[in-house]
Structures are given as structure tokens and as C-alpha cells.
Scaffold this motif. Structure first.
Motif, PDB file in Angstrom:
ATOM      1  N   GLU A  62       0.846  -1.253   0.088  1.00 54.57           N
ATOM      2  CA  GLU A  62      -0.102   0.009  -0.094  1.00 54.57           C
ATOM      3  C   GLU A  62       0.966   1.302   0.116  1.00 54.57           C
ATOM      4  O   GLU A  62       0.484   2.000  -0.834  1.00 54.57           O
ATOM      5  N   TRP A  63       1.932   1.362   0.747  1.00 53.92           N
ATOM      6  CA  TRP A  63       2.946   2.294   0.814  1.00 53.92           C
ATOM      7  C   TRP A  63       3.362   2.649  -0.674  1.00 53.92           C
ATOM      8  O   TRP A  63       3.673   3.582  -1.310  1.00 53.92           O
ATOM      9  N   ALA A  64       4.044   1.445  -1.331  1.00 55.05           N
ATOM     10  CA  ALA A  64       4.581   1.418  -2.540  1.00 55.05           C
ATOM     11  C   ALA A  64       3.510   1.890  -3.619  1.00 55.05           C
ATOM     12  O   ALA A  64       3.877   2.280  -4.619  1.00 55.05           O
ATOM     13  N   LYS A  65       2.461   1.540  -3.477  1.00 51.97           N
ATOM     14  CA  LYS A  65       1.299   1.738  -4.577  1.00 51.97           C
ATOM     15  C   LYS A  65       1.233   3.360  -4.504  1.00 51.97           C
ATOM     16  O   LYS A  65       1.038   3.868  -5.448  1.00 51.97           O
ATOM     17  N   LYS A  66       1.148   4.062  -3.424  1.00 51.24           N
ATOM     18  CA  LYS A  66       1.012   5.422  -3.275  1.00 51.24           C
ATOM     19  C   LYS A  66       2.185   6.272  -3.746  1.00 51.24           C
ATOM     20  O   LYS A  66       2.035   7.260  -4.740  1.00 51.24           O
ATOM     21  N   GLU A  67       3.481   5.613  -3.542  1.00 51.82           N
ATOM     22  CA  GLU A  67       4.469   6.379  -4.074  1.00 51.82           C
ATOM     23  C   GLU A  67       4.498   5.935  -5.617  1.00 51.82           C
ATOM     24  O   GLU A  67       4.878   7.119  -6.392  1.00 51.82           O
ATOM     25  N   SER A  68       4.182   5.060  -6.106  1.00 49.08           N
ATOM     26  CA  SER A  68       4.038   4.751  -7.405  1.00 49.08           C
ATOM     27  C   SER A  68       3.000   5.721  -8.246  1.00 49.08           C
ATOM     28  O   SER A  68       3.080   6.281  -9.222  1.00 49.08           O
ATOM     29  N   GLN A  69       1.904   5.816  -7.534  1.00 44.13           N
ATOM     30  CA  GLN A  69       0.788   6.491  -8.148  1.00 44.13           C
ATOM     31  C   GLN A  69       1.395   8.303  -8.328  1.00 44.13           C
ATOM     32  O   GLN A  69       0.950   8.733  -9.236  1.00 44.13           O
ATOM     33  N   ALA A  70       1.766   8.400  -7.340  1.00 45.95           N
ATOM     34  CA  ALA A  70       2.413  10.271  -7.365  1.00 45.95           C
ATOM     35  C   ALA A  70       3.429  10.349  -8.441  1.00 45.95           C
ATOM     36  O   ALA A  70       3.545  11.450  -9.101  1.00 45.95           O
ATOM     37  N   LEU A  71       3.945   9.059  -9.202  1.00 51.27           N
ATOM     38  CA  LEU A  71       4.560   9.162 -10.361  1.00 51.27           C
ATOM     39  C   LEU A  71       3.913   8.898 -11.627  1.00 51.27           C
ATOM     40  O   LEU A  71       4.359   8.616 -12.615  1.00 51.27           O
ATOM     41  N   GLY A  72       2.695   8.532 -11.546  1.00 49.90           N
ATOM     42  CA  GLY A  72       1.834   7.975 -12.475  1.00 49.90           C
ATOM     43  C   GLY A  72       2.147   6.577 -12.801  1.00 49.90           C
ATOM     44  O   GLY A  72       1.879   6.187 -14.098  1.00 49.90           O
TER      45      GLY A  72
END
Length: 210
Positions: A62-72
Motif C-alpha cells: 500500500e505504501w509502494a502503491k501510493k509512491e508509484s501513483q505519485a509518479l503516474g
């Protein structure tokens, strides 16, 4: 959809990728710069040679998903299921659809076809990880043809494309997915895109999966 890296071990401190959170964020930026638009995180499960921190898996994803979404970058949580002698196969399917599986290198596991059938009955499509590694699964083997008849997809690693190890499979049109199997190598995102550029038919196959 663009290109998804469907096999990697990048979730921090989960299995044998051993990335820190800072290294993970740097890696995400390299994926974005390379043009990769999606990543499936596939930590090992049931692998007798790798310890996986399953208790932290969902939280870390879930943490990684948020970081990834921030970069598209779109993300999926999956797993790399080691098929050994366990009676029932349990996996975390990528996008609820693809079951990434791996095997021992020298001999096939017992009742392989019967057991992979379990996955297809759950409406998962088996994706055989780094197919070039298995000594018992050469491109013209009867077993490989049976696996294809079952609906299995075949994945090869970037390094095998570069070395020529997967060339016999590629030349016969057997490869459906090229992936990094990235354990922390910062050069792999760009090399993935280079490999797909050299084999555009595989790139089209990868995009058509979605």
C-alpha cells in the motif's frame, strides 16, 4: 495500456530484493524515466530458498502503491509462486488474473499439469517465470506444448534476451512477456524497454494482455 514489468522483487524488505525505501523511490523514478507505465510486484512465496516477510506484504505494498501513483505508475500486487510438492497451489494473482509460477531447475514438479489446472479452474492464467532456466522445458519439448495447450503464458528475463539464452523461444514466437525479475538493478528498467524494442511482437503481446 503501456508496458508493465510483470515480474520483480522491489518491495522494500519483503524478500530477496533487499531494497530500502529510499532505494525503492529512486528505482520508481528510473522506471518512469524509461517509459514503463506499470509494475507488478511479485515477491516469492513457498520458495524453499527465500524467506518472505508475508506479514508486512500488504502494508508495504500500500505504501509502494501510493509512491508509484505519485509518479503516474500503475501497480499490481502479485507473487512468484514456487511450485514444489505442496498439494494445493495458493497464490496472489496479478490483477486477479495472472499467476506467476516458478519451478525447480532440473526436474519438473510432480503432477505439474494437474496442479496448474487448479489455477486455471480458479480463473487464473499461469505465467511461467524465466522459462529459459528450466533444463526440462526446452522450446520443442512435449511438456512445453502441453503447458501452452493449458493456456500458460511464457515469460523470459531481460538478461536472457540480452545473452541469447531465450533466443530459441523468441524465434519460435513462444515468449509472451519480457520482464526484469528485478532485485535492485537500476539498469534494468531501461534495458527492459530496449529488449522490447528489439522484439516488438512481444511488446504487442504484453500490451494485449491488458
Amino acid at each position: 495500456m503501456g508496458i508493465c514489468d510483470m515480474h520483480c522483487h522491489l518491495l522494500p524488505e519483503i524478500d530477496d530484493g533487499y531494497l530500502s525505501r529510499e532505494q525503492f523511490i529512486r528505482m520508481l523514478n528510473l522506471y518512469q524515466l524509461s517509459g514503463v507505465t506499470a509494475i507488478a510486484f511479485t515477491p516469492h512465496i513457498y520458495n524453499p530458498y527465500v524467506t518472505t516477510n508475508v506479514s508486512k506484504l500488504r502494508e508495504t505494498y500500500e505504501w509502494a502503491k501510493k509512491e508509484s501513483q505519485a509518479l503516474g505508475i500503475k501497480t499490481y500486487l502479485g507473487s512468484e509462486l514456487y511450485v514444489g510438492e505442496q498439494e494445493t497451489l495458493k497464490t496472489v494473482p496479478i490483477d486477479g488474473r495472472f499467476a506467476l509460477v516458478e519451478f525447480g531447475l532440473s526436474l519438473p514438479p510432480p503432477r505439474l499439469l494437474e496442479r496448474l489446472q487448479q489455477l486455471t479452474e480458479m480463473h487464473y492464467r499461469p505465467l511461467i517465470a524465466h522459462v529459459e532456466r528450466y533444463l526440462w522445458l526446452n522450446p520443442k519439448s512435449a511438456m512445453l506444448q502441453r503447458l501452452r495447450s493449458l493456456g500458460c503464458l511464457l515469460q523470459t528475463n531481460v538478461e536472457a534476451v540480452e545473452s541469447g539464452l531465450s533466443l530459441p523461444y523468441l524465434e519460435l514466437g513462444l515468449i509472451d512477456v519480457i520482464a526484469t525479475d528485478n532485485h535492485g538493478d537500476e539498469t534494468l528498467p531501461a534495458r527492459l524497454m530496449d529488449a522490447i524494442e528489439k522484439w516488438p511482437s512481444v511488446g504487442r503481446s504484453m500490451q494485449n494482455l491488458w
